[in-house]
Design a protein around this motif. Sequence first.
Motif, PDB file in Angstrom:
ATOM      1  N   ALA B  56      34.183 -16.862  36.184  1.00  0.00           N
ATOM      2  CA  ALA B  56      33.452 -17.869  35.589  1.00  0.00           C
ATOM      3  C   ALA B  56      33.625 -18.726  33.915  1.00  0.00           C
ATOM      4  O   ALA B  56      33.797 -19.608  34.219  1.00  0.00           O
ATOM      5  CB  ALA B  56      32.022 -16.877  34.396  1.00  0.00           C
ATOM      6  N   LEU B  59      36.183 -21.679  35.752  1.00  0.00           N
ATOM      7  CA  LEU B  59      35.411 -21.837  36.425  1.00  0.00           C
ATOM      8  C   LEU B  59      34.543 -23.511  35.091  1.00  0.00           C
ATOM      9  O   LEU B  59      34.481 -24.856  34.808  1.00  0.00           O
ATOM     10  CB  LEU B  59      34.571 -22.233  36.831  1.00  0.00           C
ATOM     11  CG  LEU B  59      34.436 -21.635  38.459  1.00  0.00           C
ATOM     12  CD1 LEU B  59      33.926 -20.636  39.597  1.00  0.00           C
ATOM     13  CD2 LEU B  59      35.533 -22.475  39.352  1.00  0.00           C
ATOM     14  N   ASP B  60      34.274 -22.602  33.812  1.00  0.00           N
ATOM     15  CA  ASP B  60      33.609 -22.987  32.697  1.00  0.00           C
ATOM     16  C   ASP B  60      35.035 -23.817  32.129  1.00  0.00           C
ATOM     17  O   ASP B  60      34.048 -25.454  31.951  1.00  0.00           O
ATOM     18  CB  ASP B  60      33.038 -21.639  32.202  1.00  0.00           C
ATOM     19  CG  ASP B  60      31.688 -21.588  32.274  1.00  0.00           C
ATOM     20  OD1 ASP B  60      31.021 -22.181  32.781  1.00  0.00           O
ATOM     21  OD2 ASP B  60      31.380 -20.445  32.342  1.00  0.00           O
ATOM     22  N   ALA B  63      34.616 -27.019  34.076  1.00  0.00           N
ATOM     23  CA  ALA B  63      33.882 -28.096  33.616  1.00  0.00           C
ATOM     24  C   ALA B  63      33.731 -28.806  32.610  1.00  0.00           C
ATOM     25  O   ALA B  63      33.369 -30.132  32.447  1.00  0.00           O
ATOM     26  CB  ALA B  63      32.582 -27.230  33.850  1.00  0.00           C
ATOM     27  N   PRO B  68      31.769 -31.765  35.059  1.00  0.00           N
ATOM     28  CA  PRO B  68      31.203 -30.522  36.065  1.00  0.00           C
ATOM     29  C   PRO B  68      30.941 -30.590  37.292  1.00  0.00           C
ATOM     30  O   PRO B  68      30.402 -29.451  38.292  1.00  0.00           O
ATOM     31  CB  PRO B  68      30.271 -30.111  35.113  1.00  0.00           C
ATOM     32  CG  PRO B  68      29.412 -31.887  34.601  1.00  0.00           C
ATOM     33  CD  PRO B  68      31.660 -32.845  34.271  1.00  0.00           C
ATOM     34  N   ARG B  69      31.366 -32.042  38.287  1.00  0.00           N
ATOM     35  CA  ARG B  69      30.966 -31.888  39.812  1.00  0.00           C
ATOM     36  C   ARG B  69      32.310 -30.704  40.145  1.00  0.00           C
ATOM     37  O   ARG B  69      33.577 -31.632  40.696  1.00  0.00           O
ATOM     38  CB  ARG B  69      31.588 -32.954  40.126  1.00  0.00           C
ATOM     39  CG  ARG B  69      30.664 -34.346  39.110  1.00  0.00           C
ATOM     40  CD  ARG B  69      29.850 -34.815  39.299  1.00  0.00           C
ATOM     41  NE  ARG B  69      29.458 -36.443  40.060  1.00  0.00           N
ATOM     42  CZ  ARG B  69      29.226 -37.210  39.055  1.00  0.00           C
ATOM     43  NH1 ARG B  69      30.439 -38.362  38.969  1.00  0.00           N
ATOM     44  NH2 ARG B  69      28.282 -38.585  39.365  1.00  0.00           N
ATOM     45  N   ILE B  70      32.216 -29.707  39.721  1.00  0.00           N
ATOM     46  CA  ILE B  70      32.413 -28.408  41.165  1.00  0.00           C
ATOM     47  C   ILE B  70      31.712 -27.852  42.536  1.00  0.00           C
ATOM     48  O   ILE B  70      31.259 -27.178  41.785  1.00  0.00           O
ATOM     49  CB  ILE B  70      32.896 -27.724  39.218  1.00  0.00           C
ATOM     50  CG1 ILE B  70      33.773 -27.708  38.440  1.00  0.00           C
ATOM     51  CG2 ILE B  70      33.819 -26.334  40.142  1.00  0.00           C
ATOM     52  CD1 ILE B  70      34.246 -27.625  37.933  1.00  0.00           C
ATOM     53  N   LEU B  71      32.577 -27.588  43.105  1.00  0.00           N
ATOM     54  CA  LEU B  71      32.437 -26.905  44.255  1.00  0.00           C
ATOM     55  C   LEU B  71      33.682 -26.100  44.621  1.00  0.00           C
ATOM     56  O   LEU B  71      34.692 -26.791  45.230  1.00  0.00           O
ATOM     57  CB  LEU B  71      31.902 -28.195  45.739  1.00  0.00           C
ATOM     58  CG  LEU B  71      30.632 -28.630  44.758  1.00  0.00           C
ATOM     59  CD1 LEU B  71      29.973 -29.934  45.883  1.00  0.00           C
ATOM     60  CD2 LEU B  71      29.671 -27.481  45.444  1.00  0.00           C
TER      61      LEU B  71
END
Lengths: 153, 188
Positions: B56, B59-60, B63, B68-71
């Motif tokens: 987490a 990923l933060d 971002a 933040p356009r993360i998939l």
Amino acid sequence: MPPFQRFVDDHGPAVHGFLVASVGQHDADDCWQETFISALRAYPTLQHDGNLRGWVLTIAHRKAIDSHRSRQRRPVPSETVPEIPVEVPDPLQGEPALWKLVDGLPPKQQAAVQHRFVEDLGYGDIAKLLSCSEAAARRSVHEGVKKLRETWA
Amino acid sequence: MTSVNADLLERLAQRAEAEGLLDVAYAEVDSPIGHLLVASTPKGVVRLSFPSEDEADVLDELATRLSPRILEAPAKLDAVRRELDEYFEGHLKNFKAKLDWTLTGQGFRHEILKHTAKIPYGGTSTYMEMATKAGNRKAYRAAGNALGSNPIPVIVPCHRVLATGGGLGGYGGGLEVKERLLHLEGAL
């Protein structure tokens, strides 16, 4: 903004549940895609007050209305009429006939009832989604439920 | 309540990419050193994280620093995942995946990592040698720091850089991982 995947994980199931209730299983997947693509487009520059759930439900609500409109414009043609009525299993596993009655409510009452009982939203949130006062939201839910009681016998 | 199925999520990632809205794609990779997370941008692989790092948090960080356009989009990372599998099986000696150096910053740190990327499979170097190549022989401590914050370990082989006296030095993923990778490559 948190990573978009986390936003999808947090709110995706609730949005899907809302869409299944408002446009049916068949169109819910497409509306869900449209909802999250729109959300993704606006996401990096979004000014939000912490209520991301409310924001994405507002988008879903609009996509559901678009879907209703386009469905009205294109009736589904069929060459043969099935002799046996086909019962589509309802994902909500409630009373399919009751949801049909919900679909028949005036749009505002229909949305209010869904937000209240499918989404379990409070009247304040429903008011925001429907752009009306909290009292009006309460009235819409009340009127909707009253109508359902009258017809559901 | 209904849940969102994997097929729907995969279609979302595909559509996002087709519309140019997918800035960072990531996937999880199982490896002999544990669960890795690998992320890429349209330019190339930008981040690889060790099991010791909190997913987490990683990923933060992406971002905040990238977008933040993360998939999660495993299909987008098929090629590099296959390369990692082959590497850990001992079959792959040179990664061909394109790299995105955005997270390495500029200047000395970037120079250190660029030179590290050139250390061949099975070979080793030292912090001092890397510092010298980057233009400042005395900055071996800074070289160690640069390597310690390598955003793309394993692929940019910072495990091949050892202490000048012959010791292992340090490693972001833990010394046992460093030792394991060097054994795998036959360098120890």
